[in-house]
Design an enzyme around this catalytic site. Structure first.
Site, PDB file in Angstrom:
ATOM      1  N   GLU A 252     -32.492 -18.546  20.731  1.00 47.46           N
ATOM      2  CA  GLU A 252     -32.948 -18.463  19.344  1.00 47.46           C
ATOM      3  C   GLU A 252     -32.688 -17.089  18.753  1.00 47.46           C
ATOM      4  O   GLU A 252     -32.542 -16.942  17.534  1.00 47.46           O
ATOM      5  CB  GLU A 252     -34.441 -18.796  19.272  1.00 47.46           C
ATOM      6  CG  GLU A 252     -34.916 -19.217  17.895  1.00 47.46           C
ATOM      7  CD  GLU A 252     -36.291 -19.836  17.923  1.00 47.46           C
ATOM      8  OE1 GLU A 252     -36.412 -21.025  17.577  1.00 47.46           O
ATOM      9  OE2 GLU A 252     -37.253 -19.126  18.300  1.00 47.46           O
ATOM     10  N   HIS A 277     -27.788 -27.729  44.583  1.00 45.98           N
ATOM     11  CA  HIS A 277     -27.331 -29.091  44.856  1.00 45.98           C
ATOM     12  C   HIS A 277     -26.974 -29.831  43.566  1.00 45.98           C
ATOM     13  O   HIS A 277     -26.897 -31.062  43.557  1.00 45.98           O
ATOM     14  CB  HIS A 277     -28.412 -29.855  45.631  1.00 45.98           C
ATOM     15  CG  HIS A 277     -28.756 -29.214  46.930  1.00 45.98           C
ATOM     16  ND1 HIS A 277     -28.153 -29.554  48.118  1.00 45.98           N
ATOM     17  CD2 HIS A 277     -29.636 -28.226  47.230  1.00 45.98           C
ATOM     18  CE1 HIS A 277     -28.649 -28.810  49.098  1.00 45.98           C
ATOM     19  NE2 HIS A 277     -29.552 -27.999  48.580  1.00 45.98           N
ATOM     20  N   LYS A 392     -36.576 -28.084   9.720  1.00 47.91           N
ATOM     21  CA  LYS A 392     -37.933 -28.280   9.220  1.00 47.91           C
ATOM     22  C   LYS A 392     -37.915 -28.854   7.806  1.00 47.91           C
ATOM     23  O   LYS A 392     -38.727 -29.724   7.457  1.00 47.91           O
ATOM     24  CB  LYS A 392     -38.690 -26.954   9.243  1.00 47.91           C
ATOM     25  CG  LYS A 392     -38.997 -26.435  10.639  1.00 47.91           C
ATOM     26  CD  LYS A 392     -39.748 -25.112  10.575  1.00 47.91           C
ATOM     27  CE  LYS A 392     -40.039 -24.572  11.973  1.00 47.91           C
ATOM     28  NZ  LYS A 392     -40.746 -23.271  11.920  1.00 47.91           N
TER      29      LYS A 392
END
Length: 399
Positions: A252, A277, A392
């Site tokens: 961010e 793995h 938003k």
């Protein structure tokens, strides 16, 4: 004690070190970013923390919860700390289950800098309904928010205790503010030691005793096109939430538009030895576009030994019999580090002698400083998030 080791990390322009250093000095002196001061100013909060609770609930998302949760996760199994619940995501299945496990007399922290975070306030409304809270009577809610925010006004209306976050401290840099210090202190975390470690790291940096951070920042900037993926490979399950905090801090802060150019570095979170793995194969033989930071703890404080048991057909694993699990996971870390170094992958190691509050304070400041330094070199505003705001606005238009 923390050791920092850099490998295959060479820089071309030494002048960039001074440019980056002067950039963060400017941010500090001009109060562009307030997190530089938190290790010193946040100790004043301790005078106002006199709450009692058996369990703590944090209602917040992103920077309002990730740092707090990271510290809690690292120490909840190591020390005697009160149980903390985190209500972050409006996932109805998970939220329903969590509410059933929360006691009504818990101490609730409602955390939102803006006071308008849609997920946080929506979850809070559900909490109010679920427990039938009446805040003219029930006072087991503490608010943490910006000064003069709608949430502060809400707290004043009901005469609730509230704490402010400095206006120049963004959410993802706020863990050493009231956002983290207050709930963690109530839970029994020794936040004074965390702040002490953070002060030592930041003082050392500005005294030019931690120039490895500058060198790493310059390397990442100079090689931003070649190595644009930055992996944090932490060995220990207790680091999982810390890694999530790092991902937000890095992604961010650095993923920005500079004029019309898109810049940024991509954070990847791995936990050892589990991700040996899964993701390791890609780092070893895939595209060479990644740097890898290893994070390890020498002394886990728990001595679990691998039994000297011989099992038919499983003899190939007997070479670790009689050794400790902590030794196994750390040798796996070292082996992976050496393997990547041989492949000329840029790697560095952060090695803590043991997991202590002081060391975690240093670790937090280390990553915050590194983020700021790279942001200075990229020529961006490290502390805003305009891309998040677009989503938003679109969300609001859908209602």
């Amino acid at each position: 004690m923390i050791k920092f080791l850099l490998e295959n990390i060479d820089i071309k322009d030494e002048n960039l070190i001074e440019k980056a250093f002067k950039g963060v000095i400017k941010e500090k002196e001009e109060k562009i970013a307030g997190y530089y001061d938190l290790p010193f100013t946040s100790k004043e909060l301790l005078r106002d923390i006199n709450f009692d609770a058996n369990e703590i609930v944090v209602i917040g998302i992103g920077g309002s919860s990730l740092g707090t949760k990271a510290i809690y996760s690292m120490f909840k199994d190591k020390f005697k700390i009160k149980k903390m619940h985190f209500l972050e995501n409006p996932d109805p299945i998970v939220l329903s289950r969590k509410l059933q496990n929360i006691k009504r007399d818990s101490l609730f922290f409602l955390v939102s800098k803006s006071g308008k975070t849609i997920e946080t306030i929506s979850i809070f409304k559900k909490v109010v309904e679920y427990f039938g809270f009446d805040f003219k009577r029930d006072k087991n809610l503490i608010v943490i928010t910006d000064k003069n925010s709608p949430l502060e006004k809400f707290a004043k209306y009901y005469d609730l205790k509230f704490f402010n976050v400095p206006s120049n401290v963004g959410g993802r840099f706020s863990v050493l503010s009231a956002v983290g210090i207050v709930p963690l202190s109530v839970a029994g975390v020794d936040v004074s030691e965390i702040l002490s470690g953070a002060r030592e790291m930041i003082d050392g940096f500005f005294a030019r005793k931690e120039d490895h951070i500058l060198k790493k920042a310059v390397f990442l900037y100079e090689n931003r096109e070649k190595y644009n993926v930055n992996v944090l490979f932490s060995y220990g399950d207790f680091f999982e939430d810390f890694n999530k905090w790092f991902v937000q801090l890095w992604g961010e802060s650095l993923g920005k538009k500079r004029d019309e150019e898109r810049v940024g570095l991509t954070p990847v979170s791995l936990i050892g030895s589990i991700d040996q793995h899964s993701f390791l194969q890609l780092i070893m033989e895939g595209k060479k576009d990644k740097t890898v930071t290893f994070l390890k703890v020498d002394n886990f404080g728990v001595n679990l030994k691998i039994p000297d048991i011989l099992l038919p057909y499983l003899e190939d694993t007997d070479f670790v019999n009689g050794t400790y699990l902590a030794e196994l996971i750390n040798k796996e870390c070292d082996a992976t580090y050496e393997a990547l170094k041989q492949q000329k992958v840029p790697v560095d190691m952060i090695e803590m002698k043991e997991l202590t509050y002081e060391n975690v304070g240093k670790l937090i400041i280390y990553f915050e400083l590194l983020t700021s330094l790279v942001g200075v070199l990229l020529g961006i505003n490290t502390y805003n998030q305009p891309g998040v705001e677009v989503g938003k606005k679109i969300l609001r238009s859908k209602y």
